[in-house]
Design a protein around this motif. Structure first.
Motif, mmCIF file in Angstrom:
data_model
loop_
_atom_site.group_PDB
_atom_site.id
_atom_site.type_symbol
_atom_site.label_atom_id
_atom_site.label_comp_id
_atom_site.label_asym_id
_atom_site.label_seq_id
_atom_site.Cartn_x
_atom_site.Cartn_y
_atom_site.Cartn_z
ATOM 1 N N PHE A 42 0.827 -1.207 0.000
ATOM 2 C CA PHE A 42 0.000 0.000 0.000
ATOM 3 C C PHE A 42 0.866 1.263 0.000
ATOM 4 O O PHE A 42 0.475 2.297 -0.540
ATOM 5 C CB PHE A 42 -0.973 0.000 1.184
ATOM 6 N N ARG A 45 2.061 1.636 -3.584
ATOM 7 C CA ARG A 45 0.933 2.093 -4.408
ATOM 8 C C ARG A 45 0.731 3.594 -4.266
ATOM 9 O O ARG A 45 0.577 4.319 -5.254
ATOM 10 C CB ARG A 45 -0.336 1.355 -3.989
ATOM 11 N N GLU A 46 0.731 4.082 -3.023
ATOM 12 C CA GLU A 46 0.491 5.513 -2.807
ATOM 13 C C GLU A 46 1.645 6.365 -3.312
ATOM 14 O O GLU A 46 1.436 7.456 -3.844
ATOM 15 C CB GLU A 46 0.219 5.782 -1.328
ATOM 16 N N ALA A 72 -4.765 -3.691 -7.768
ATOM 17 C CA ALA A 72 -4.058 -2.440 -7.467
ATOM 18 C C ALA A 72 -2.894 -2.230 -8.427
ATOM 19 O O ALA A 72 -2.654 -1.112 -8.904
ATOM 20 C CB ALA A 72 -3.568 -2.461 -6.024
#
Length: 265
Positions: A42, A45-46, A72
């Protein structure tokens, strides 16, 4: 971690809230530190999304390739390709990741100016959903959408002999997959009415009002079939029922206008 997230997502916070007061650069710096110390999907991803917002597709790609296979990862790859101007590649990634909101939005954008291209993409989405077997509602909707796009192609002047059978098969498939969703049964009924198959149109409009006796569209459809066959009294009865359940329904108002035109001396 929380401070970094607050900073990165500050754009979604209400005005005058604490996250809005945190410099965005802090969030990026905190996430970079986390990525060095304890990498997590995560976080990558960000950071990839943040790189894209800056227009840095190379950095975004570097983060994207570290993500595990899945939605994702495909979504980030799609965004990168779109930022690079490669819409075709973006769509391929969205199909792979089944990014339904983006795909449906793309089909909707294409529909008016490029109905055949929109239909081709809808068919690919339908086939992708069929392979997964995990989205039955979405698959039924995809069949219905294919039928609507095929019908739209006819309205845009493309050959009915080619496009009507596609619409017919798609609407029937949707109705069979979701027999209690009247959206699809109404589409089948409207198809038969549009192609002047009164008996089948009546049967499907009957099915609609059997599933939902308060369906103004179903009763209006029965009235339209009756009116076409010259049964004015039957059409009036169906119209009265339709208006009782849906006094502002467009289908009922259309039937009322047709009846008024037939009754005018």
């Amino acid at each position: 971690m929380q401070l970094g997230s607050d900073a990165l997502f500050a754009r979604a916070a209400v005005a005058a809230s604490l996250p809005r007061a945190i410099p965005k650069a802090w969030g990026t710096a905190i996430y970079h530190a986390i990525d060095r110390i304890a990498p997590a999907p995560f976080v990558a991803r960000e950071l990839g999304r943040e790189a894209l917002r800056r227009g840095d597709t190379a950095s975004a790609m570097a983060y994207a390739v570290t993500l595990p296979a899945g939605g994702a990862r495909d979504a980030l790859f799609a965004s990168i390709e779109r930022a690079r101007g490669d819409e075709g590649a973006a769509i391929e990634y969205e199909l792979a990741g089944l990014d339904l909101p983006r795909l449906l939005a793309r089909i909707g954008t294409m529909e008016r100016m490029h109905p055949r291209a929109a239909y081709a993409l809808a068919v690919r989405l339908r086939d992708r959903l069929a392979i997964t077997t995990t989205h039955p509602d979405a698959l039924a909707n995809a069949y219905w959408r294919c039928g609507m796009l095929a019908t739209n192609a006819v309205y845009h002047g493309h050959r009915p002999a080619r496009w009507n059978p596609r619409a017919h098969r798609a609407f029937l498939a949707a109705a069979r997959m979701a027999p209690y969703d009247n959206t699809y049964a109404l589409a089948v009924a409207a198809y038969y009415y549009r192609t002047s198959d009164n008996a089948r149109a009546r049967r499907w409009y009957r099915r609609v009002v059997t599933v939902n006796p308060a369906s103004a569209d179903g009763w209006s459809g029965l009235g339209s079939v009756a009116l076409r066959e010259g049964d004015l009294s039957g059409a009036q009865r169906y119209l009265a029922t339709a208006l009782r359940y849906g006094p502002t329904a467009g289908s009922a108002r259309t039937l009322a206008r047709k009846l008024a035109a037939r009754e005018r001396p």
